[in-house]
Design a protein around this motif. Structure first.
Motif, PDB file in Angstrom:
ATOM      1  N   PRO A 167       0.687  -1.093   0.094  1.00 51.02           N
ATOM      2  CA  PRO A 167       0.162   0.021  -0.048  1.00 51.02           C
ATOM      3  C   PRO A 167       0.779   1.212   0.032  1.00 51.02           C
ATOM      4  CG  PRO A 167       0.255  -1.077   2.119  1.00 51.02           C
ATOM      5  CD  PRO A 167       0.679  -2.033   1.214  1.00 51.02           C
ATOM      6  N   PHE A 168       0.338   2.283  -0.627  1.00 48.65           N
ATOM      7  CA  PHE A 168       1.104   3.399  -0.860  1.00 48.65           C
ATOM      8  C   PHE A 168       0.198   4.547   0.025  1.00 48.65           C
ATOM      9  CE2 PHE A 168       2.631   1.234  -4.487  1.00 48.65           C
ATOM     10  CZ  PHE A 168       3.932   1.666  -4.598  1.00 48.65           C
ATOM     11  N   CYS A 169       1.304   5.431   0.611  1.00 50.07           N
ATOM     12  CA  CYS A 169       0.709   6.547   1.492  1.00 50.07           C
ATOM     13  C   CYS A 169       0.997   7.751   0.767  1.00 50.07           C
ATOM     14  CB  CYS A 169       1.201   6.530   2.891  1.00 50.07           C
ATOM     15  SG  CYS A 169       0.494   5.089   3.759  1.00 50.07           S
ATOM     16  N   GLY A 170       1.325   8.071  -0.634  1.00 55.24           N
ATOM     17  CA  GLY A 170       1.758   9.270  -1.000  1.00 55.24           C
ATOM     18  C   GLY A 170       1.772   9.088  -2.474  1.00 55.24           C
ATOM     19  N   LEU A 171       1.766  10.014  -3.362  1.00 54.23           N
ATOM     20  CA  LEU A 171       1.808  10.276  -4.744  1.00 54.23           C
ATOM     21  C   LEU A 171       3.019  10.897  -5.442  1.00 54.23           C
ATOM     22  CD1 LEU A 171      -2.085  11.081  -5.137  1.00 54.23           C
ATOM     23  CD2 LEU A 171      -1.039   8.999  -5.205  1.00 54.23           C
ATOM     24  N   LEU A 172       3.606  11.781  -4.668  1.00 56.03           N
ATOM     25  CA  LEU A 172       4.858  12.456  -5.256  1.00 56.03           C
ATOM     26  C   LEU A 172       6.014  11.757  -4.924  1.00 56.03           C
ATOM     27  CD1 LEU A 172       3.716  15.942  -3.507  1.00 56.03           C
ATOM     28  CD2 LEU A 172       3.204  15.139  -5.650  1.00 56.03           C
ATOM     29  N   ILE A 173       6.545  11.583  -6.456  1.00 55.09           N
ATOM     30  CA  ILE A 173       7.823  10.536  -6.317  1.00 55.09           C
ATOM     31  C   ILE A 173       8.789  11.983  -6.798  1.00 55.09           C
ATOM     32  CG2 ILE A 173       9.194   9.035  -7.898  1.00 55.09           C
ATOM     33  CD1 ILE A 173       6.481   7.710  -8.658  1.00 55.09           C
ATOM     34  N   ASN A 174       9.864  11.927  -5.848  1.00 51.63           N
ATOM     35  CA  ASN A 174      10.686  12.952  -5.942  1.00 51.63           C
ATOM     36  C   ASN A 174      11.958  12.585  -6.934  1.00 51.63           C
ATOM     37  OD1 ASN A 174      12.298  15.261  -5.829  1.00 51.63           O
ATOM     38  ND2 ASN A 174      12.579  15.008  -3.556  1.00 51.63           N
ATOM     39  N   HIS A 175      11.696  12.142  -8.201  1.00 50.94           N
ATOM     40  CA  HIS A 175      12.534  11.683  -8.801  1.00 50.94           C
ATOM     41  C   HIS A 175      12.162  11.742 -10.462  1.00 50.94           C
ATOM     42  CE1 HIS A 175      15.916   9.254 -10.369  1.00 50.94           C
ATOM     43  NE2 HIS A 175      16.223   9.050  -8.901  1.00 50.94           N
ATOM     44  N   PHE A 176      12.821  11.595 -11.568  1.00 54.20           N
ATOM     45  CA  PHE A 176      12.538  11.803 -12.658  1.00 54.20           C
ATOM     46  C   PHE A 176      11.943  10.663 -13.504  1.00 54.20           C
ATOM     47  CE2 PHE A 176      17.264  11.461 -12.997  1.00 54.20           C
ATOM     48  CZ  PHE A 176      17.411  10.435 -13.671  1.00 54.20           C
ATOM     49  N   PHE A 177      11.975   9.405 -12.555  1.00 51.89           N
ATOM     50  CA  PHE A 177      11.221   8.471 -13.035  1.00 51.89           C
ATOM     51  C   PHE A 177      10.831   7.309 -11.948  1.00 51.89           C
ATOM     52  CE2 PHE A 177      15.751   7.028 -12.653  1.00 51.89           C
ATOM     53  CZ  PHE A 177      15.767   5.425 -12.450  1.00 51.89           C
ATOM     54  N   CYS A 178      10.376   6.383 -12.140  1.00 57.69           N
ATOM     55  CA  CYS A 178       9.840   5.435 -11.393  1.00 57.69           C
ATOM     56  C   CYS A 178      10.853   4.398 -10.520  1.00 57.69           C
ATOM     57  CB  CYS A 178       8.850   4.592 -11.453  1.00 57.69           C
ATOM     58  SG  CYS A 178       7.345   5.514 -11.809  1.00 57.69           S
ATOM     59  N   GLU A 179      11.968   5.140  -9.794  1.00 55.01           N
ATOM     60  CA  GLU A 179      13.018   4.317  -9.311  1.00 55.01           C
ATOM     61  C   GLU A 179      12.675   3.766  -7.863  1.00 55.01           C
ATOM     62  OE1 GLU A 179      15.844   2.880  -9.369  1.00 55.01           O
ATOM     63  OE2 GLU A 179      17.634   4.580  -9.501  1.00 55.01           O
ATOM     64  N   ILE A 180      13.438   2.768  -7.575  1.00 55.53           N
ATOM     65  CA  ILE A 180      13.079   1.877  -6.365  1.00 55.53           C
ATOM     66  C   ILE A 180      13.165   2.809  -5.034  1.00 55.53           C
ATOM     67  CG2 ILE A 180      13.493  -0.051  -4.840  1.00 55.53           C
ATOM     68  CD1 ILE A 180      14.606  -1.300  -7.383  1.00 55.53           C
ATOM     69  N   GLN A 181      13.962   3.613  -4.996  1.00 52.00           N
ATOM     70  CA  GLN A 181      14.302   4.419  -3.653  1.00 52.00           C
ATOM     71  C   GLN A 181      13.240   5.261  -3.170  1.00 52.00           C
ATOM     72  OE1 GLN A 181      16.737   3.474  -5.421  1.00 52.00           O
ATOM     73  NE2 GLN A 181      18.243   2.395  -4.352  1.00 52.00           N
ATOM     74  N   PRO A 182      12.915   6.125  -4.277  1.00 50.22           N
ATOM     75  CA  PRO A 182      11.946   7.237  -4.228  1.00 50.22           C
ATOM     76  C   PRO A 182      10.536   6.620  -3.742  1.00 50.22           C
ATOM     77  CG  PRO A 182      13.094   7.828  -5.881  1.00 50.22           C
ATOM     78  CD  PRO A 182      13.590   6.528  -5.724  1.00 50.22           C
ATOM     79  N   LEU A 183      10.287   5.305  -4.635  1.00 48.82           N
ATOM     80  CA  LEU A 183       8.922   4.783  -4.243  1.00 48.82           C
ATOM     81  C   LEU A 183       8.878   4.043  -2.900  1.00 48.82           C
ATOM     82  CD1 LEU A 183       8.261   3.235  -7.722  1.00 48.82           C
ATOM     83  CD2 LEU A 183       6.763   4.613  -6.584  1.00 48.82           C
ATOM     84  N   LEU A 184       9.983   3.615  -2.151  1.00 52.29           N
ATOM     85  CA  LEU A 184       9.939   3.063  -0.966  1.00 52.29           C
ATOM     86  C   LEU A 184       9.502   4.088  -0.066  1.00 52.29           C
ATOM     87  CD1 LEU A 184      13.135   0.923  -0.765  1.00 52.29           C
ATOM     88  CD2 LEU A 184      10.790   0.087  -0.972  1.00 52.29           C
ATOM     89  N   GLU A 185       9.865   5.387  -0.162  1.00 48.87           N
ATOM     90  CA  GLU A 185       9.407   6.431   0.951  1.00 48.87           C
ATOM     91  C   GLU A 185       8.001   6.661   0.896  1.00 48.87           C
ATOM     92  OE1 GLU A 185      11.626   9.941  -0.150  1.00 48.87           O
ATOM     93  OE2 GLU A 185      13.785   9.002   0.636  1.00 48.87           O
ATOM     94  N   LEU A 186       7.280   6.156  -0.325  1.00 51.73           N
ATOM     95  CA  LEU A 186       5.923   6.400  -0.503  1.00 51.73           C
ATOM     96  C   LEU A 186       4.910   5.467   0.183  1.00 51.73           C
ATOM     97  CD1 LEU A 186       5.345   7.797  -3.940  1.00 51.73           C
ATOM     98  CD2 LEU A 186       5.972   9.038  -1.923  1.00 51.73           C
ATOM     99  N   LEU A 187       5.681   4.251   0.533  1.00 55.11           N
ATOM    100  CA  LEU A 187       5.105   2.903   1.140  1.00 55.11           C
ATOM    101  C   LEU A 187       4.648   3.203   2.520  1.00 55.11           C
ATOM    102  CD1 LEU A 187       7.246   0.080  -0.019  1.00 55.11           C
ATOM    103  CD2 LEU A 187       5.115   1.043  -1.264  1.00 55.11           C
ATOM    104  N   CYS A 188       3.531   2.730   2.908  1.00 56.61           N
ATOM    105  CA  CYS A 188       3.012   2.922   4.265  1.00 56.61           C
ATOM    106  C   CYS A 188       3.818   1.893   5.128  1.00 56.61           C
ATOM    107  CB  CYS A 188       1.526   2.593   4.315  1.00 56.61           C
ATOM    108  SG  CYS A 188       0.624   3.635   3.092  1.00 56.61           S
ATOM    109  N   GLY A 189       3.714   2.286   6.567  1.00 62.76           N
ATOM    110  CA  GLY A 189       4.232   1.482   7.402  1.00 62.76           C
ATOM    111  C   GLY A 189       5.787   1.174   7.507  1.00 62.76           C
ATOM    112  N   ASP A 190       6.386   0.260   7.979  1.00 61.86           N
ATOM    113  CA  ASP A 190       7.718  -0.132   8.234  1.00 61.86           C
ATOM    114  C   ASP A 190       8.128  -0.567   6.877  1.00 61.86           C
ATOM    115  OD1 ASP A 190      10.395  -0.539   9.192  1.00 61.86           O
ATOM    116  OD2 ASP A 190       9.791  -2.175  10.444  1.00 61.86           O
ATOM    117  N   THR A 191       9.234   0.088   6.346  1.00 64.07           N
ATOM    118  CA  THR A 191       9.712  -0.452   5.132  1.00 64.07           C
ATOM    119  C   THR A 191      10.885  -1.274   5.308  1.00 64.07           C
ATOM    120  OG1 THR A 191      10.895   1.562   4.549  1.00 64.07           O
ATOM    121  CG2 THR A 191       8.565   1.318   3.720  1.00 64.07           C
ATOM    122  N   PHE A 192      11.551  -1.685   6.247  1.00 65.58           N
ATOM    123  CA  PHE A 192      12.729  -2.333   6.580  1.00 65.58           C
ATOM    124  C   PHE A 192      12.843  -3.535   5.737  1.00 65.58           C
ATOM    125  CE2 PHE A 192      15.208  -5.515   9.069  1.00 65.58           C
ATOM    126  CZ  PHE A 192      16.251  -4.859   9.074  1.00 65.58           C
TER     127      PHE A 192
END
Length: 310
Positions: A167-192
């Motif tokens: 599940p995602f808790c955000g829509l803004l990807i702070n990057h110029f493409f769908c890179e893994i790290q920026p998308l991890l920041e949008l995931l809900c809960g603990d992403t460890f």
């Protein structure tokens, strides 16, 4: 729509280089020029190798696939990035983002393993020249290429399925493409666990082939230093050093991006590193691998004469 503290996402907003908004037209012109030049150079290499029977060797077989990967690799990212620079709403659909991530990882990881296969090819050519054509048969070369694509498929599917099934808790990807790290920041809960999965897969996809490349070049360097001819040593070292420079740039920037925890992410710095392996390396590869090669330059001259005589 909010549901149980997470967002049901139908699309994302790519922020791109929003911090350099005033320079968007300049960035657009530079990136478009690099993209067109890279496409032309790699396409030219593919045409030359396929049209000249003297270049039907394992090394040029791998170069053909490398050029194809570079064209596809850039085309997954650059056109969408250029489009977003020209419009106010820099969006990408949920499915489009997932597809972009998969193909980016597929082509990127395939290139990692293909570069390792190319290093092995140079190792066999320089360290075991008498056995070279026997060991590096067309069947072996084909299996190495298929294996590279298979590794890319596995890594792409693993990352994409795990990331986009969360599940995602955000829509803004702070990057110029769908890179893994920026998308991890949008995931809900603990992403460890997601972070651990990224690092584990990156060790397999980046560090393993990189170590194979380094091992190959240690053996190659040892053999070069034992050559009696200074001219032969210089020629072999020139070829291998060029390959090693590009390999180090590609693996080094990719390692920086994927082999570290999410807490150390810095969007401006990460974007610059992403540019190095999505744009700079594909732009340099044709010149370093092929256009500095005397056999390729000879084939270009032959092709040019044919075109003039036609």
């Amino acid at each position: 729509m909010l549901l149980e503290n997470h967002t049901v996402v139908s699309g994302f907003i790519l922020l791109g280089f929003s911090e350099f908004h005033d320079l968007h037209l300049l960035l657009f012109a530079v990136l478009l020029s690099l993209y067109i030049l890279t496409l032309m150079a790699n396409t030219l290499i593919i045409m030359i190798i396929n049209s000249d029977h003297t270049l039907q060797t394992p090394m040029y077989f791998f170069l053909t696939h490398l050029s194809c990967l570079e064209v596809c690799y850039m085309s997954v990212i650059i056109p969408k990035m250029l489009e977003n620079m020209l419009v106010e709403k820099m969006g990408i659909s949920f499915v489009g983002c997932a597809m972009q991530m998969f193909f980016f990882l597929f082509f990127g990881v395939a290139e990692c393993f293909l570069l390792a296969a190319m290093a092995f090819d140079r190792y066999m050519a320089i360290c075991n020249p008498l056995c070279y054509m026997v060991i590096m048969s067309s069947s072996v070369c084909g299996k190495l290429v298929v294996g590279s694509y298979a590794c890319g498929t596995i890594v792409g599917l693993v990352h994409t399925i795990i990331t986009f099934s969360s599940p995602f808790c955000g829509l803004l990807i702070n990057h110029f493409f769908c890179e893994i790290q920026p998308l991890l920041e949008l995931l809900c809960g603990d992403t460890f666990l997601n972070e651990v999965q990224v690092i584990v897969v990156a060790v397999f996809a980046i560090m393993v082939p990189f170590l194979l490349v380094i091992l190959s070049y240690v053996c190659i360097l040892s053999t070069i230093l034992k050559m009696p001819s200074a001219e032969g040593r210089l020629k072999a070292f020139s070829t291998c050093s060029s390959h090693l420079v590009v390999v180090t740039l590609f693996y080094g920037s990719a390692s920086f991006m994927y082999l570290r925890p999410k807490s150390t992410y810095s969007p401006p710095v990460d974007k610059l590193f992403s540019l190095s392996y999505t744009i700079v390396t594909p732009f340099l590869n044709p010149m370093i691998y092929s256009l500095r090669n005397e056999e390729v330059k000879g084939a270009i001259r032959k092709l040019w004469r044919k075109m003039l005589d036609a």
